[in-house]
Design a protein around this motif. Sequence first.
Motif, short mmCIF file in Angstrom:
data_model
loop_
_atom_site.label_atom_id
_atom_site.label_comp_id
_atom_site.label_asym_id
_atom_site.label_seq_id
_atom_site.Cartn_x
_atom_site.Cartn_y
_atom_site.Cartn_z
N PHE A 1 0.84 -1.20 0.00
CA PHE A 1 0.00 0.00 0.00
C PHE A 1 0.88 1.26 0.00
O PHE A 1 0.59 2.22 -0.72
CB PHE A 1 -0.92 0.00 1.23
CG PHE A 1 -1.98 -1.05 1.20
CD1 PHE A 1 -3.19 -0.82 0.57
CD2 PHE A 1 -1.79 -2.28 1.80
CE1 PHE A 1 -4.19 -1.78 0.54
CE2 PHE A 1 -2.77 -3.25 1.79
CZ PHE A 1 -3.97 -3.00 1.15
N GLU A 2 1.91 1.23 0.83
CA GLU A 2 2.79 2.39 0.91
C GLU A 2 3.51 2.64 -0.41
O GLU A 2 3.65 3.78 -0.85
CB GLU A 2 3.82 2.18 2.02
CG GLU A 2 3.21 2.04 3.41
CD GLU A 2 2.44 3.27 3.83
OE1 GLU A 2 2.79 4.38 3.36
OE2 GLU A 2 1.47 3.14 4.60
N ASP B 1 4.04 5.86 -5.48
CA ASP B 1 3.98 5.93 -6.94
C ASP B 1 2.83 6.78 -7.44
O ASP B 1 2.68 6.97 -8.66
CB ASP B 1 3.86 4.51 -7.52
CG ASP B 1 5.13 3.70 -7.30
OD1 ASP B 1 6.18 4.32 -7.09
OD2 ASP B 1 5.06 2.46 -7.34
N GLY B 2 1.99 7.25 -6.54
CA GLY B 2 0.89 8.12 -6.94
C GLY B 2 -0.36 7.39 -7.39
O GLY B 2 -1.25 8.01 -7.99
N ALA B 3 -0.46 6.09 -7.11
CA ALA B 3 -1.64 5.32 -7.51
C ALA B 3 -2.82 5.65 -6.61
O ALA B 3 -2.67 5.81 -5.40
CB ALA B 3 -1.33 3.82 -7.46
N THR C 1 -4.86 0.89 -6.75
CA THR C 1 -4.06 0.06 -5.83
C THR C 1 -4.72 -1.29 -5.61
O THR C 1 -4.08 -2.35 -5.69
CB THR C 1 -3.87 0.77 -4.49
OG1 THR C 1 -3.21 2.02 -4.70
CG2 THR C 1 -3.06 -0.08 -3.54
N TYR C 2 -6.03 -1.26 -5.36
CA TYR C 2 -6.74 -2.52 -5.14
C TYR C 2 -6.89 -3.31 -6.44
O TYR C 2 -6.74 -4.53 -6.46
CB TYR C 2 -8.12 -2.25 -4.53
CG TYR C 2 -8.08 -2.08 -3.03
CD1 TYR C 2 -8.03 -3.18 -2.19
CD2 TYR C 2 -8.07 -0.82 -2.46
CE1 TYR C 2 -7.99 -3.04 -0.81
CE2 TYR C 2 -8.04 -0.66 -1.08
CZ TYR C 2 -7.99 -1.79 -0.26
OH TYR C 2 -7.95 -1.64 1.10
#
Length: 321
Positions: A216-217, A222-224, A229-230
């Motif tokens: 997650f971090e 990366d700016g997602a 992310t999920y």
Amino acid sequence: MARSEDTVTRSQTTSSSATSDDRWDRLRRFSKSDFVRSFPYWFIPFSIMGLGVYGGIGWNTLISLTDYEGFTDRPDFTDLDLDMYVQAIQDPAVIVTTKNTFILMIVFTTITMLLGLFLAILLDREIRYREKIQTIYLLPMALSFVVTAQFWLWMYNVNNGLVNVILGVVGLGPYNWIGNPDLVLWAVIFALIWQFSGYAMVVFLAGLQSLPDDQFEAARVDGASTFKTYWRVIIPQLKSSSVSAAVILLIFALKAFTFLYSMFGQYRVPQATDILATLMVREAFQLQNWAYSAAVATILLVMSLAIIAPYLHYQHKQGSL
């Protein structure tokens, strides 16, 4: 020449003696192994299970190859054939129930998994009242099929059911959810989704919580966005949880007989919700077609194995078996 022959003979004798000693050593090690020592504890329950489960499966398969019609008749094992399976393939009732079974399995499993995944992601985000929400969604899973069927039978009541009352507030309905052939199957599927979405939620939540927080971090750095992310990082790693949940839900779909039996009563399941399990029981206990019912049961067994066997193979490849 004689010395050479004696040397060969002694060598063969020594080799034979060593081989015999190795065999005795392996036999002694085997006699002291956990398998042999635990034999008195697992043999009896294993034998009972083998007789009751696998013996019953074998007996059912054998009966399906006869013309056995009930307790007043005796099965004739001298003329075994596949006539019952040929009849089943050509029977319109089997075609309809098989179609309903697949619709129930696919729609119920797909929506339940998607809803369970959505709820798991919400709970994984540390929302308020997380424990209370988790308990609320898990509660239906603790109910039996009988209780759930009676609950939704009241919910779907045409005159005073809660579903029609809520729809009436927005100017819709009332609908005859149980009596309408076009709605009854979807009403059953919705009730089953309500009961098992909590189970799918727990499976996916356990999978989410097993993933390291570093991912997650890294995605945030990366700016997602949260959605990306999920979608691209987290969900692809839930393959094991997805497979486990899908298999269990598919098996529950095949076992929906109890729910249908409790909701509609004995032998009164509407054709629109008739599945292979209800057809099997009706053929055996109402129509006394035991051999035909056994053939339908064998078809159900093959469908179950078609679900479980790939799952076991997958677990074996993952090193879980």
